[in-house]
Motif scaffolding. Structure first.
Motif: not given
Lengths: 475, 263
Positions: B146-156
């Motif tokens: 679930f989420g935006d498949p186009k979102a970049g890598p998350s470093t959170r």
């Protein structure tokens, strides 16, 4: 135990039955009274409700108890602690629970009596898009009117500022009832994504404040992220306008010296490295001596080969303008560096190194986490190494369905008061004297003969887990 | 504060409830308690409800901090409703939320067949059940990102890494009984902020305590107004899911609540 080294497991006897993963420790020693110190870890309230706890020692670290005084539901999602230099005020930067949304909630807290039993006061409460990994520093300085004030600087990764998320929360008078704080973005360059979680301040009593962060420059996946290692400086106790703008990079002319550029720092949020995750490792410290605020040490970790995680320690002697070309120390397959300088100019450097054959996502009985404490009396040219702990890296297992991260922590802490170094690290708690070559004291029930932990009844066996360990070294 | 709340209300708030006798005023059993102006030493005669870490003190003296210490005197016997404050090498200290003299109301707090730890666990489960918007049993038929498949890598590091499970409902034990299928979001992250949340897998059957209103999109605002029907639920607490073939607290509770019907 050598006379100048003390290592103490923080778990008090009344919690002998606990087997919680008490990772990611932090420590604050009261400079006005070094007998009083507090420490934190991912330790939940053993009562399974109420405020989060911190460890407290009133006898210089010889014995510790756990006090539930942090206003966060049972535990925090991050916590760092620091005393004012002479105010006796304790400050904390925390990510507060319960979870009410996707967004981590920052609190900056204060108490002037850790023993009162009263919850700490909330000075800052911010969420919005979320804030992460507050790392707090404090100093008591003259107010120019014959009195003194507490300056508090808290580095945090603030998602309300995207993509340049490296910020500092600063108060020039945090000891007052109102305790005004201002949030300043310290990353001014165009970024290819959010800054890494570690944003670290360091305060000198002459008004110099350094900040360090990892600025993302490229990356399409978590495995190929690249960062610049950036240092900023403020010469007026972080009160300049704009704040932290005193250093400019000689190449691009923008605020913040790029100490290292385009470094590969994968962000792997799985137990890939001795059961630990990797992705953001950073520490900075300034020489506390009068007239020495231009000397500053910095360490970070990146990947120089195909699978490693390598710490680099460097130094500046011109207030952060230029940095040593070669590493003072390079440590392969290591994490959690922390650096401090004592009142004699001795540099202390702690880190945790994974030994044995390294293969990503794999750990075996041949792997150990070795916690080193190195000191240098000549500014980082030569070093003396002490091994504080060498513990199995494969125990306790961090496997499904009970994976928890971080395993040892995304950070630990080291500080100096006078000539003494004080620090804290987390490690496997097997009561085996061979694991602690410079000695160790356990408060919790145990047998070094059988290398076994026992519950409060002194009979029931307790599983090995991760515990926080305090250490003091007087070089 | 004694007697301003009923024993049952206090027992709902307090973790450590015990019958005890006041031994000393302005005193403590622990050297860490420096200010004894609001503390007393109380002997634990009987533990009524307790988390495991506080369950060892029957027959021992502990330190109790009172908001108003004038309300107790040496020799008083009472049921004390407390929360953990301090764990030391020499024992523990707790904060009093209130106390009542022993009597029928306090005697009713502890069913005789249960140990104090189980008693507290059951009370917690009941509160958790009461706070759930829906309770169902069913089978997980799919799990997806679930989420935006186009979102970049998350470093959170605290990124929940949401997944969305679709559950075929066998039985509704609480909530909208017309539902046949339901969407359940859960964090796949093993970060300390989320690691205890259930990690659902396709094919699992069991019991779900479901909560609406949690915003999974990245801000602090609620996803749906209070009272509105959410189009998905979340499971975040370790007791929000229980495998059907591993009976635990949820099934134990459902078997005790008339009308909820366990299979």
């Amino acid at each position: 135990m050598p006379a100048n080294v003390m290592v103490v497991n923080l778990i008090p006897r009344s919690l002998s039955g606990e087997s919680n993963p008490d990772s990611e420790p932090n420590l604050a020693v009261n400079p006005a009274n070094p007998q009083l110190m507090v420490a934190s870890a991912f330790t939940p309230n053993p009562g399974r409700s109420g405020d989060a706890p911190i460890y407290v020692s009133t006898d210089g670290g010889n014995t510790w108890s756990l006090h539930a005084i942090v206003p966060s539901d049972q535990m925090t999602a991050d916590i760092t602690l620091r005393f004012g230099s002479s105010s006796n005020n304790l400050y904390a930067g925390i990510i507060r629970t319960p979870i009410v949304s996707n967004a981590p909630r920052l609190n900056i807290l204060r108490t002037n009596n850790v023993l009162s039993g009263l919850p700490m006061d909330v000075l800052v409460d911010r969420t919005g898009q979320g804030v992460d990994q507050p790392y707090i520093q404090a100093a008591t300085v003259p107010d120019g009117k014959g009195g003194s004030v507490d300056v508090v600087v808290c580095g945090d990764n603030d998602f309300n500022h995207q993509p340049q998320s490296a910020t500092m929360d600063v108060s020039g008078n945090a000891g007052t009832a109102r305790a005004p704080f201002k949030n300043s973005v310290v990353d001014v360059r165009p970024a290819a994504g959010g800054d890494a979680p570690s944003i670290r301040p360091a305060i000198h009593s002459d008004g110099t404040v350094y900040g360090a962060f990892l600025r993302r420059v490229s990356g399409t996946t978590n495995s190929n992220l690249r960062y610049d290692v950036v240092v900023v400086r403020d010469d007026k106790l972080a009160g300049s306008n704009p704040a932290f703008a005193a250093l400019t990079d000689p190449t691009d002319g923008l605020v913040g010296t790029r100490v290292a550029q385009n470094r590969l720092i994968p962000f792997l949020n799985q137990p890939v490295f001795g059961q630990e995750r990797i992705g953001s490792t950073l520490t900075i410290a300034v020489d506390p001596r009068s007239g020495q605020s231009g000397t500053v040490f910095l360490a970070w970790a990146d990947r120089v080969g195909k699978t490693d995680y390598t710490i680099h320690l460097v130094k500046s002697v011109d207030r952060g303008k230029t940095w040593s070309k070669a590493d003072l120390l390079t440590v392969t397959n290591a994490t959690n560096p922390a650096v401090a300088i004592n009142s004699s100019g001795v540099v202390g450097f702690v880190y945790q190194q994974l030994t044995g054959p390294f293969k990503p996502n794999h750990v075996s009985a041949a792997n150990r986490w070795v916690t080193h404490f190195q000191t240098s009396k000549d500014g980082g040219t030569t070093w003396n190494d002490l091994v504080l702990a060498t513990t199995p890296a494969n125990v306790p297992p961090n496997n499904p369905p009970n994976v928890t991260l971080p395993y040892l922590g995304d950070y630990l802490h080291l500080m100096a008061i006078g000539n003494d170094f004080y620090g804290v690290f987390s490690a496997n708690n097997t009561p085996d004297p061979a694991n602690f070559p410079n000695g160790v004291v356990f408060q919790r029930n145990h047998s070094t003969a059988t290398k076994t932990l026992f519950d409060v009844d002194g009979v029931t066996h307790v599983d090995v887990s991760i515990d926080p360990f305090f250490f003091k070294v007087s070089p | 504060m004694p007697n301003t709340s009923s024993p049952e209300d206090l027992a709902d708030k307090a973790r450590f409830v015990f019958r005890g006798k006041v031994e000393k005023l302005n005193a403590a059993t622990l050297p860490e308690v420096r200010d004894t102006s609001k503390t007393a030493v109380v002997r634990v005669e009987e533990t009524i409800q307790s988390p495991k870490a506080l369950s060892h003190y029957t027959g021992h003296s502990i330190t109790v901090q009172f908001a108003n210490p004038a309300e107790v005197k040496v020799g008083d016997e009472a049921v004390f409703f407390t929360d953990a404050w301090l764990f030391g090498n020499e024992g523990i200290a707790v904060r009093s939320l209130g106390h009542h003299p022993p009597g029928p109301q306090t005697a009713a707090l502890r069913p005789s067949e249960e140990d104090p730890i189980t008693h507290l666990e059951d009370r917690d489960t009941r509160k958790h059940y009461d706070g759930a918007d829906m309770v169902v049993s069913g089978r997980i038929v799919s799990v997806r990102l679930f989420g935006d498949p186009k979102a970049g890598p998350s470093t959170r590091e605290h990124d929940p890494d949401w997944r969305e499970a679709v559950v075929d409902i066998d039985q509704v034990h609480k909530g909208d009984r017309g539902k046949k299928e339901i969407v359940v979001r859960f964090p796949a992250s093993q970060d300390r902020m989320w690691h205890k949340a259930p990690k659902l897998e396709v094919g699992q059957s069991g019991y779900f305590l479901l909560h609406g209103g949690f915003n999974t999109t990245g801000t602090e605002a609620r996803a749906v107004p209070v009272g509105a029907t959410p189009d998905f639920y979340t499971v975040l607490h370790p007791e929000d899911f229980e495998l059907g073939d591993h009976p635990g607290q949820i099934q134990k509770l459902l078997s005790r609540i008339p009308g909820t019907g366990t299979r």
